[in-house]
Motif scaffolding. Sequence first.
Motif, PDB file in Angstrom:
ATOM      1  N   TYR A   1       0.881  -1.164   0.000  1.00  0.00           N
ATOM      2  CA  TYR A   1       0.000   0.000   0.000  1.00  0.00           C
ATOM      3  C   TYR A   1       0.915   1.208   0.000  1.00  0.00           C
ATOM      4  N   ARG A   2       0.911   1.924  -1.130  1.00  0.00           N
ATOM      5  CA  ARG A   2       1.852   3.035  -1.299  1.00  0.00           C
ATOM      6  C   ARG A   2       1.108   4.337  -1.557  1.00  0.00           C
ATOM      7  N   GLN A   3       1.408   5.316  -0.738  1.00  0.00           N
ATOM      8  CA  GLN A   3       0.897   6.681  -0.932  1.00  0.00           C
ATOM      9  C   GLN A   3       2.107   7.617  -0.869  1.00  0.00           C
TER      10      GLN A   3
ATOM     11  N   ARG B   1       4.055   6.016   3.056  1.00  0.00           N
ATOM     12  CA  ARG B   1       3.389   7.235   2.607  1.00  0.00           C
ATOM     13  C   ARG B   1       4.435   8.163   1.986  1.00  0.00           C
ATOM     14  N   PHE B   2       5.550   7.535   1.549  1.00  0.00           N
ATOM     15  CA  PHE B   2       6.664   8.259   0.911  1.00  0.00           C
ATOM     16  C   PHE B   2       6.967   7.704  -0.471  1.00  0.00           C
ATOM     17  N   ALA B   3       6.040   7.036  -1.097  1.00  0.00           N
ATOM     18  CA  ALA B   3       6.296   6.439  -2.413  1.00  0.00           C
ATOM     19  C   ALA B   3       5.978   7.481  -3.482  1.00  0.00           C
TER      20      ALA B   3
ATOM     21  N   ASP C   1      -2.075   2.278   9.521  1.00  0.00           N
ATOM     22  CA  ASP C   1      -3.034   3.068   8.746  1.00  0.00           C
ATOM     23  C   ASP C   1      -3.332   2.416   7.401  1.00  0.00           C
ATOM     24  N   ILE C   2      -2.275   2.021   6.699  1.00  0.00           N
ATOM     25  CA  ILE C   2      -2.522   1.456   5.371  1.00  0.00           C
ATOM     26  C   ILE C   2      -2.006   0.021   5.219  1.00  0.00           C
ATOM     27  N   GLY C   3      -0.925  -0.318   5.968  1.00  0.00           N
ATOM     28  CA  GLY C   3      -0.442  -1.705   5.918  1.00  0.00           C
ATOM     29  C   GLY C   3      -1.533  -2.662   6.380  1.00  0.00           C
TER      30      GLY C   3
END
Length: 383
Positions: A156-158, A263-265, A184-186
């Motif tokens: 999950y990449r944001q 959240r750094f992708a 949060d997203i993992g």
Amino acid sequence: MIGAGFMGAAHSQGWRVAPRFFDLDVKPEMAVLVGRDAERTQAAADKWGWAETATDWREVITRDDLDIVDIVTPGDSHAEIAIAALAAGKHVLCEKPLANTVDEAEQMAAAAEKAAANGVLAMVGFTYRRVPATAFAKQLVADGRIGEIRQVRAAYRQDWLMDADGPMTWRLDKSRAGSGSLGDIGAHAIDLAEYITGMQLDRVSGVLDTIVRERPLLGEGVGLSGTAAEERGTVTVDDVAVFTARFGVDGGYAPIASFEATRFATGRKNALTIEVSGSKGALVFNLERLNELEFYDATVPSNDQGFRTILVTEPDHPYLAPWWPAGHMLGYEHGFSHQVKDFMDGIATGAQPTPSFADGLHVQRVLDAVERSSAADSAWAVV
Ligand code: SOE
């Protein structure tokens, strides 16, 4: 509904739309929106269509005229609200991750089990199970179309934290959010991998890291103009989580999986991706292309093989029947309507809707194992 932020907006739209498209035996009414700031909560209620507002959830959850409590607050209040609501006999829908710690999640799962004996239901909001393409992927796996599962790659990449001068928020504070990208997203990637494969992870080896350790605190006017504040706060959660995992199986090969949550992708806005490789085929899903599912059928003659893209918009695809003609596309928000539909179906029939609080507790244990592994130099940790 308790909480009036991003998830408050998303859930409100689910509550409003689901009964207008699905034939529900029990229809929800949007009664009370609870938020700490009276004025902002009123404005949100007017916009989203809640009949009343309140500022203290404790005064609301015991009301006789309410049957359901929807919790969309940060993780630090999930346990207290959910346990009190279940004790008051209310069905509970709670945002993910279920809690901030395994201990809290255990108490919530125990409260849900007790409530279930009285016909009171609890469900966790892992919404991405309810994207038609992911539900269809699960069907293909269950129908044996990809054969024996050998490997899973989930991420999950944001990139919304890539600006190092972006402000502190509750999502970067461990005491409020529990963890960072991991929870949060993992948590979504973990749940989706387990949902599609029908298997559960039983050990992990991972590493967590924080890339930007201090961020401007939001002061008056700051953040609106984009000016960095003088005062900085410490980021107490992970910015990136990478881990390897193994599924537990009763005999046979225990597939290995890789996970990434960040959240750094740079350039990835909401790329929840999953690839499942099996002995007869493979599946690929990407939330940034949520109407599509890639399928590779390794059983056809080799000259004809190749990934093909299935547009998951046919009326026979999961959840699609009441929507638009084929090819007319669904979006992010539809998952929340499907969540309401499944929850209301559970309430109408008395059948436990999934994911249950027990499922949420399992994901919490995986998150905890990743943290333990990272703290122990990435040694394998049992879930
Ligand atoms: C809610 O389900 C949620 O996990 C948010 O908390 C994330 O930030 C998001 O982008 C995906 O959805």
